[in-house]
Design a protein around this motif. Sequence first.
Motif, PDB file in Angstrom:
ATOM      1  N   ILE A 164      15.539  35.998  73.697  1.00  0.00           N
ATOM      2  CA  ILE A 164      14.318  36.568  73.112  1.00  0.00           C
ATOM      3  C   ILE A 164      14.369  36.478  71.593  1.00  0.00           C
ATOM      4  O   ILE A 164      13.338  36.294  70.930  1.00  0.00           O
ATOM      5  N   GLU A 165      15.575  36.568  71.013  1.00  0.00           N
ATOM      6  CA  GLU A 165      15.700  36.421  69.558  1.00  0.00           C
ATOM      7  C   GLU A 165      15.304  35.012  69.114  1.00  0.00           C
ATOM      8  O   GLU A 165      14.592  34.837  68.115  1.00  0.00           O
ATOM      9  N   LEU A 166      15.748  34.002  69.853  1.00  0.00           N
ATOM     10  CA  LEU A 166      15.382  32.616  69.530  1.00  0.00           C
ATOM     11  C   LEU A 166      13.866  32.422  69.573  1.00  0.00           C
ATOM     12  O   LEU A 166      13.275  31.857  68.651  1.00  0.00           O
ATOM     13  N   LEU A 167      13.240  32.909  70.641  1.00  0.00           N
ATOM     14  CA  LEU A 167      11.790  32.759  70.773  1.00  0.00           C
ATOM     15  C   LEU A 167      11.053  33.536  69.681  1.00  0.00           C
ATOM     16  O   LEU A 167      10.035  33.066  69.150  1.00  0.00           O
ATOM     17  N   GLN A 204      24.764  27.942  71.979  1.00  0.00           N
ATOM     18  CA  GLN A 204      25.246  26.809  72.780  1.00  0.00           C
ATOM     19  C   GLN A 204      26.774  26.815  72.856  1.00  0.00           C
ATOM     20  O   GLN A 204      27.352  26.596  73.924  1.00  0.00           O
ATOM     21  N   ARG A 205      27.412  27.087  71.741  1.00  0.00           N
ATOM     22  CA  ARG A 205      28.882  27.099  71.690  1.00  0.00           C
ATOM     23  C   ARG A 205      29.459  28.247  72.515  1.00  0.00           C
ATOM     24  O   ARG A 205      30.443  28.080  73.245  1.00  0.00           O
ATOM     25  N   LEU A 229      16.156  25.899  77.532  1.00  0.00           N
ATOM     26  CA  LEU A 229      16.424  25.816  76.095  1.00  0.00           C
ATOM     27  C   LEU A 229      16.256  24.390  75.564  1.00  0.00           C
ATOM     28  O   LEU A 229      15.906  24.198  74.399  1.00  0.00           O
ATOM     29  N   LYS A 230      16.478  23.415  76.414  1.00  0.00           N
ATOM     30  CA  LYS A 230      16.250  22.025  76.000  1.00  0.00           C
ATOM     31  C   LYS A 230      14.775  21.826  75.642  1.00  0.00           C
ATOM     32  O   LYS A 230      14.440  21.216  74.610  1.00  0.00           O
ATOM     33  N   TRP A 241       6.592  31.904  78.614  1.00  0.00           N
ATOM     34  CA  TRP A 241       6.405  31.542  77.196  1.00  0.00           C
ATOM     35  C   TRP A 241       6.167  30.036  77.072  1.00  0.00           C
ATOM     36  O   TRP A 241       5.259  29.594  76.370  1.00  0.00           O
ATOM     37  N   LEU A 242       6.987  29.248  77.775  1.00  0.00           N
ATOM     38  CA  LEU A 242       6.851  27.794  77.725  1.00  0.00           C
ATOM     39  C   LEU A 242       5.517  27.360  78.335  1.00  0.00           C
ATOM     40  O   LEU A 242       4.816  26.493  77.796  1.00  0.00           O
TER      41      LEU A 242
END
Length: 499
Positions: free
Chosen positions: A394-397, A416-417, A435-436, A479-480
């Motif tokens: 949710i932070e990324l979005l 990712q890491r 995520l891709k 969302w997408l």
Amino acid sequence: MIAIDTIISQFSTEEQQEFIKYLNYKNKRHDTKNVQLFKLLQANYPAKEIPKKLYGKDNKTAYHGLRKRLWSSLLDFMATQSLTHEVSVELDITKRVLVARNLLQHKQFKTAFKVLDKAEKKARESLHFSLLNEVYHTQIQYAHTTSFAPPLEILIEKFTANQKDFLQEEKLNMAYAVIKENLQKVVYKGEVISLQTLIQQTYKRFEISEEIGLSYKSLYQLAQIVNSVASVTKDYFNVAPFILENYKDISSRLKQTDKHVFYHIKVLHLISNIFFRKKEFPESLHYLDLMYGEMQKQKKRYYKSSVLQHQCLVALNHNYSGNSKDAIAILEDVVDVKKYDLEVMLDIHLSLIVFYFQQGAFKKAQQTFSKFYHTDKWYEEKAGVEWVIKKNLIELLLHIELGNISYVDSRFASFQRKYYPFLKKAGEQRVITFLKFVKQYYHAPEKVTSEAFKEAVENSFEWKDRIEEDIFVMSFYAWLKAKMNKSPLYETTLNLVKP
């Protein structure tokens, strides 16, 4: 230092008043400051300023001595309360057994066995197997002495059946402890194990039979196990019948007892959560109403410890039923509660962020998010890996919506890491695939509405039936989908989860 203020915060208003009466009754001197200290702690008065408030100067030695005495009084009071609320039935049964034994020694057989019959009835109603053992032991001991006793063979059958129930409950307790200990490795440490194998091996180890619906306590333990498995496998569809069948069986047998109110509340919350995850919101709210009713019992003894869990799940149901304003209002009302269960409060904050995000209130979401100032490692230990993954997603979005692309790039690389290895081991390839496409969107947003992009998305995910698909997985995918269709996020989310 013992967190006395935290314990006090869990008291109901009535319990606080009763404790003050208890202190006044115990106080032999008029200058004792324990009531004053209790009221200061109750009002969340700053700890560093309390000694000066009490003594007119910073007398820490006297203050710590007073705290210790208040803690001792708290222990005594809580023990007395526990005896009043929890052990009254046990005491009544025990007294009846003792009286019956005394009567038997004086050869008052008719009266003694009437008393034992009553003790047996009460012990069976409260599912107190150890006390039932005492009742049957006494009846068997004197069965040969009088015609007022039930037939010996019937007593032996009852005693044998009760021993099996008692042993079954203890086995469940041990199995629950073993499985939960191993589940910590999945939920909090990110290890991947076969949950089905773990349960089978544990049940085999303790020789647990399928006839397991004994009490709200044992059902809660089993439901916790099943719910933990479902939270990892995202399969809530197949666990509901098992829990509901056992719940209805127990409820039909325990209608007249408040013996296991604490566990009854917990079971109702688990059932409500399962219906929510299945997107059956009216049923979830029905069981939340039942939960709220149980929270009123025993003078609201378990109200404070349950209310945040209850309100969070009520809000989630309202949000996904289309009542976002009510959902947000419920969580805004509790989000700043001072004394709380940390894990529940983290869920409340994250849920509120999602609600704001779905309404396009990105600044409000960011303000709430700013309260997450600990490291991911810290949150993993407190709430588990899955919670941290949802927080990061949710932070990324959120930062994509806010246009903080450079920050998104750094957070994406970090995520990712840290979590791709775990997601791959856990079979959560869909998150990586999602995520891709997210990355493709924020680097080239104009391409997201193209037929080629939509077709790529459609061919990349394997979905379960709507009722079986996880509601939070659907929320992220919404969302997408909203970006692809240029539709409002909340409306898109509701269209995905509704029948």
